[in-house]
Design an enzyme around this catalytic site. Structure first.
Site, PDB file in Angstrom:
ATOM      1  N   ASP A  34      16.659  18.564  21.924  1.00 24.80           N
ATOM      2  CA  ASP A  34      18.007  18.053  22.438  1.00 24.80           C
ATOM      3  C   ASP A  34      18.165  18.775  23.855  1.00 24.80           C
ATOM      4  OD1 ASP A  34      20.783  16.473  21.072  1.00 24.80           O
ATOM      5  OD2 ASP A  34      20.980  17.625  22.959  1.00 24.80           O
ATOM      6  N   ASN A  92      24.245  10.028  13.755  1.00 31.25           N
ATOM      7  CA  ASN A  92      25.619   9.497  14.071  1.00 31.25           C
ATOM      8  C   ASN A  92      25.447   7.790  14.198  1.00 31.25           C
ATOM      9  OD1 ASN A  92      26.921  12.084  14.256  1.00 31.25           O
ATOM     10  ND2 ASN A  92      26.333  12.464  16.227  1.00 31.25           N
ATOM     11  N   GLU A 100      26.383   8.671  20.746  1.00 27.73           N
ATOM     12  CA  GLU A 100      26.575   8.164  22.212  1.00 27.73           C
ATOM     13  C   GLU A 100      25.361   7.471  22.864  1.00 27.73           C
ATOM     14  OE1 GLU A 100      26.559  12.303  23.699  1.00 27.73           O
ATOM     15  OE2 GLU A 100      28.459  12.739  22.765  1.00 27.73           O
ATOM     16  N   VAL A 101      23.992   7.619  22.380  1.00 25.99           N
ATOM     17  CA  VAL A 101      22.886   7.004  22.837  1.00 25.99           C
ATOM     18  C   VAL A 101      22.517   5.830  21.617  1.00 25.99           C
ATOM     19  CG1 VAL A 101      20.306   7.272  23.646  1.00 25.99           C
ATOM     20  CG2 VAL A 101      22.063   9.107  23.774  1.00 25.99           C
ATOM     21  N   HIS A 105      18.552   7.905  16.364  1.00 24.46           N
ATOM     22  CA  HIS A 105      17.890   9.329  16.499  1.00 24.46           C
ATOM     23  C   HIS A 105      18.401  10.120  15.164  1.00 24.46           C
ATOM     24  CE1 HIS A 105      21.476   9.075  18.950  1.00 24.46           C
ATOM     25  NE2 HIS A 105      21.711  10.258  18.882  1.00 24.46           N
ATOM     26  N   HIS A 107      19.051  14.097  14.349  1.00 21.41           N
ATOM     27  CA  HIS A 107      19.324  15.372  14.694  1.00 21.41           C
ATOM     28  C   HIS A 107      18.719  16.321  13.779  1.00 21.41           C
ATOM     29  CE1 HIS A 107      22.459  14.511  18.090  1.00 21.41           C
ATOM     30  NE2 HIS A 107      22.511  13.632  17.351  1.00 21.41           N
TER      31      HIS A 107
END
Ligand code: AMP
Length: 121
Positions: A34, A92, A100-101, A105, A107
């Site tokens: 990240d 998320n 956000e993206v 994904h 994390h």
């Protein structure tokens, strides 16, 4: 389900248009550090397929893609020696989830004891 945005930053990383610090890659998965780390180890794991979110992935991906993503997470955890002391995986999803993206994904966070509150990692 919204339409996948081919201009999102992770799509650009997958096409090689933006550099990344790769930590793991196979035919199905890319993992990289990240850019704004929240813990001593902060890795993002993404499927190479065009999936917006966990909902999109778990309803539309093939069994093989799903297996490969989760196997990769296990391998990355071991490769980075996170298993002994522990780590956290976070995905998320959508606006309320703080995504956000808009490319799925996961994390992987570790390397220190993380706070327990979900609003304050
Ligand atoms: P999320 O809020 O779950 O959508 O997480 C998006 C993550 O992508 C954030 O932790 C960002 O720091 C990270 N990020 C954004 N751009 C890049 C990039 N070019 N390389 C690596 N990580 C990125």
């Amino acid at each position: 389900m919204p339409k996948y945005d081919d201009n999102n930053i992770f799509a650009k990383i997958l096409r090689g248009e933006i550099p990344n610090q790769t930590v793991y890659e196979n035919d199905y998965v890319l993992a990289f550090y990240d850019i704004s780390k929240l813990a001593p180890v902060h890795i993002l794991v993404i499927p190479k397929g065009r999936y917006i979110s966990m909902t999109d992935f778990t309803t539309s991906a093939t069994d093989k893609e799903i297996i490969e993503l989760y196997r990769a997470i296990g391998q990355i955890v071991k490769d980075n020696n996170l298993d002994k002391d522990g780590y956290r995986t976070i995905t998320n999803s959508g606006d309320h989830g703080g995504q956000e993206v808009p490319h799925l994904h996961i994390h992987i966070l570790g390397g220190r004891k993380l706070k327990s509150c979900v609003d304050n990692i």
